[in-house]
Write an enzyme that holds these catalytic residues in place. Structure first.
Site, PDB file in Angstrom:
ATOM      1  CD  GLU A  13      -2.288  -7.725   2.774  1.00 54.20           C
ATOM      2  OE1 GLU A  13      -1.920  -6.560   2.499  1.00 54.20           O
ATOM      3  OE2 GLU A  13      -3.027  -8.012   3.711  1.00 54.20           O
TER       4      GLU A  13
ATOM      5  N   GLY B  12       0.749  -5.109   0.990  1.00 58.82           N
ATOM      6  CA  GLY B  12      -0.375  -5.207   0.049  1.00 58.82           C
ATOM      7  C   GLY B  12       0.038  -5.836  -1.268  1.00 58.82           C
TER       8      GLY B  12
ATOM      9  CB  ALA C  22      -0.878  -0.007   1.244  1.00 59.39           C
TER      10      ALA C  22
ATOM     11  CD  GLU D 166       1.374  -5.527   5.523  1.00 57.96           C
ATOM     12  OE1 GLU D 166       2.253  -6.355   5.858  1.00 57.96           O
ATOM     13  OE2 GLU D 166       0.730  -5.616   4.468  1.00 57.96           O
TER      14      GLU D 166
END
Ligand code: 3H9
Length: 741
Positions: free
Chosen positions: A103, A100, A61, A123
């Site tokens: 992910e 992310g 992200a 994270e």
């Protein structure tokens, strides 16, 4: 932001394009959503491959977006729609697949990495958890214990390890994109070896798997990964993270989310993941850790008061370096240089010390090489007693004993043998770099390189520029430090530079509190509960109490005029605590002598135990000086230590010794064990509230008027008067402060 192309007739290739790491910004997410929808609608397209521009899949992200209001398509439904897509989706992982990014790959039905790729869910290092399904999909793929380990540490794994764990299906020797496209073709029933008939289930020639149903590849459809020992495994992980990262919320939340993957169906697990993320996301800890992430990167963008900076100054190439002195520091420096591929001439003053230094450096390199499964680069090392061997080095790092006269002698001897353009760096921890440079024939080529012990382990490097140091010398030391995998911060020249100048005041407060009624255990416990890995007295025992004792003797604080029975508590015009000196007089130097502020089973052992003798010693001391002990709370310990640090940090900013509060925080995070979830002393001061810090310092200064360092700094007063601006704006207030002087 996501490029769409149809390749090989039937594959949609979606390329994330957001340099430098293809972070999933709002624009990238929008691009992916549109591209996936286009691929699903296009009847010619039979499979989709995701990759990242510049051979970097995705760094996760976009962390910069976290501090603003989020816009664009959210990540969770985006990944869900990829997974639910009725065409095979393959992630082609090159470079990095982090957070992310991984992910997104876990939402794909297949994953291919190239050999150089690194994967992970980091994270937790940003005070968060993998909240785009990472805590639910990864355990379903690799099991609870392995997922717990990866998610709670944030560790990156190599492609090979990812294959062993089952995170990726294939590791490609060459291009991951090429391999992913071949896999996609085989999955849709086009055998790439072309030896078999087209649409088959298993090609007998290349054993590719074709025509596979997608449901078994959709991780969200898998049942919870419950096993009889799951509770025990999660409890053990919880105990471990609480011990490892004291007071940090994110690792605990990570365990709770992974536990949900074991107990709950996917949709409920996702709900739990979201709730936990909401709590973390709003926490001060996440803000602190994200601040630390950017502060660390900004430290590399150094600037000098004369306007020279990282992007307008060229560093010199360093191929060959000299290290003078093979004590603890010199050994670690030599090891770090060699590991960076630099050939090293290591010098000692006598044969015995040279031999023991050589043994130690060789053993360290051999251990490291063994751990990494490579051969030790011993051919890069030359051990010698002769300065003449230094004649062709590009740079020398002096790491002799912390004694100005000795260092001056070494510096002038070096000038006799070094090439005229070779740099001379000193590993002093606080001596005047200008004074050392003055004895050389090359003042612009002299800088400080202050490593932290053990130098091959500790990440921090203070690069100290003197008043005559050239920008090129600073750039070279910064670049060399980066090659040695250090976090480098450029700082100005003053006694103790940034880190040790601040540390002195923190140490002072700690020992004053012992005088006033605290014990080393109480102070250390308060600091450890705050998040420090070790309290200040344990750290002092580890580093050796004799080090500070020698410095105090050299600076004239201890001399023949000091009463040995009742040493003065007032020296050089301010309060002085003689307790550390008195311990040293008893031969209590810390771990090395088996006794210091704590007791150890034997000299060199590490486990600190309370020492009743210290309690008696402190009681006698207070009696001797008529001090009535009082109860000191943990709050007072934290306030006096942390605010004294920050107050000196503000002075350092006023003096332009550090270019920004971020630099100071990076120094404390990487060199002094400041807890990352508290951002650093300057960030912490801002988070507590500058007016609160000011008020507390005024209070403590009123109570202790004999401690001038507790008097609030001008910069702190000004910042409060100007409405306590956020930390990113402090720099402009420093300029204003100077224009009013
Ligand atoms: C996440 O994914 C949350 C999700 O689970 C759920 C959400 C719902 N964003 O380190 P470098 C910038 S959280 C924005 O010097 P390297 C960095 O600031 C994210 N910017 O390079 C720097 O900018 P500048 C989880 C980012 O080669 C430039 O890129 N992901 C991001 O030494 C170069 O960075 C992570 O925690 C980002 N995600 O190392 C990964 N990443 O040039 C964080 C980097 O202006 N990133 N930048 O100073 C890293 O660990 C390293 O940057 C990486 C590259 C290993 C990727």
């Amino acid at each position: 932001m996501a490029r769409y192309a149809r390749v090989k007739g039937s594959i949609a290739l979606i390329t994330l394009t957001n340099p430098p790491v293809n972070a999933l910004s709002a624009a990238v997410r929008r691009g992916i959503v549109e591209s996936v929808s286009r691929a699903l609608k296009d009847e010619q397209v039979k499979a989709v491959v995701f990759c990242g521009e510049n051979e970097k899949f995705c760094g996760g992200a976009d962390i910069k977006e976290f501090s603003g209001s989020m816009s664009g398509p959210p990540l969770v439904p985006m990944i869900h729609s990829i997974e639910a897509g009725e065409k095979p989706m393959v992630a082609a992982i090159e470079g990095v697949a982090l957070g992310g990014g991984l992910e997104l790959a876990l939402g794909c039905h297949y994953r291919v990495a190239n050999t150089k790729a690194r994967l992970g869910l980091p994270e937790v290092t940003l005070g968060l958890l993998p909240a785009a399904g990472g805590t639910q999909r990864l355990p379903r793929l690799i099991g609870i214990p392995a997922a717990l380990e990866l998610i709670t540490t944030g560790r990156h794994v190599s492609a090979q390890e990812a294959l062993q764990l089952g995170i990726v299906d294939q590791v490609a020797q060459g291009s991951a994109v090429q391999a992913a496209m071949e896999l996609a073709l085989s999955v849709i029933g086009v055998c790439v070896c072309m030896l078999c008939v087209y649409v088959v289930c298993v090609c007998i020639y290349c054993v590719c798997v074709t025509g596979q149903p997608l449901n078994p590849r959709r991780l969200s459809l898998r049942a919870p990964v419950w096993a009889p020992d799951v509770d025990g495994v999660c409890d053990a992980a919880l105990a471990q993270v609480k011990q490892r990262s004291r007071g940090a919320m994110a690792p605990v939340a990570c365990v709770q989310a992974v536990r949900a993957a074991a107990m709950l169906p996917y949709s409920k697990g996702m709900e739990r993941e979201r709730q936990l993320m909401d709590t973390l996301f709003r926490s001060g800890q996440a803000r602190a850790m994200q601040y630390a992430f950017f502060a660390q990167r900004n430290a590399g963008k150094w600037s000098l008061p004369n306007g020279s900076q990282w992007n307008n100054t060229r560093a010199r190439d360093v191929q060959r370096a000299g290290v003078i002195g093979l004590g603890t520091m010199g050994r670690g420096i030599a090891v770090s240089l060699v590991k960076a591929g630099i050939s090293v001439v290591a010098i000692e003053m006598d044969a015995k010390q040279l031999e023991s230094g050589k043994k130690a450096v060789t053993a360290m390199l051999q251990r490291d090489a063994q751990r990494r499964g490579v051969s030790p680069p011993l051919h890069l090392l030359t051990f010698t007693l002769s300065f003449h061997q230094l004649r062709d080095v590009d740079l020398v790092i002096e790491a002799v004993f912390e004694d100005m006269n000795l260092k001056k002698r070494v510096f002038s001897d070096l000038c006799k043998v070094l090439r005229a353009n070779a740099l001379i760096c000193t590993n002093t921890s606080g001596l005047n770099v200008d004074e050392l440079a003055a004895v050389t024939d090359r003042q612009p080529l002299v800088v400080g390189m202050h490593f932290f012990a053990p130098a091959h382990v500790m990440k921090l490097l203070e690069v100290v520029y003197g008043s005559r140091s050239s920008p090129e010398a600073v750039a070279t030391a910064m670049a060399l430090g980066k090659r040695m995998e250090k976090v480098c911060v450029a700082v100005g020249n003053c006694s103790g530079f940034v880190g040790n100048r601040m540390l002195k005041l923190y140490l002072d407060q700690s020992v004053y509190m012992l005088e006033e009624g605290a014990t080393p255990e109480q102070v250390d416990q308060a600091l450890e509960e705050f998040g420090f890995a070790m309290g200040i007295f344990k750290v002092s025992d580890l580093s050796g109490l004799d080090v500070g004792w020698r410095v105090r003797k050299a600076s004239g604080l201890i001399g023949p005029d000091v009463d040995p029975v009742k040493p003065s508590r007032w020296r050089l015009g301010r309060r002085y605590c003689p307790l550390p000196d008195m311990l040293c007089q008893q031969g209590r130097f810390g771990q090395k002598t088996g006794r210091g502020w704590y007791l150890y089973d034997s000299p060199g052992s590490k486990e600190a135990k309370s020492d009743p003798e210290i309690q008696t010693f402190l009681e006698d001391y207070r009696r001797k000086y008529g001090i009535i002990p009082r109860r000191i709370t943990s709050q007072e310990v934290i306030e006096r230590c942390a605010f004294a640090l920050a107050n000196e940090g503000f002075r350092i900013l006023e003096d332009r010794i550090a270019a920004s509060p971020e630099d100071i925080d990076v120094i404390y995070l990487f060199g002094y064990g400041w807890p990352r979830h508290r951002g650093g002393p300057m960030f912490y001061a801002g988070q507590v509230g500058l007016s609160v810090v000011l008020e507390k310092l005024e209070h403590y200064h009123r109570v202790h008027p004999d401690v001038p360092s507790l008097e609030p700094s001008r910069l702190l007063r000004r910042l409060v008067a100007e409405g306590s601006p956020p930390i990113q704006q402090w720099k402009s207030h420093i300029k204003n402060l100077r224009s009013h002087l």
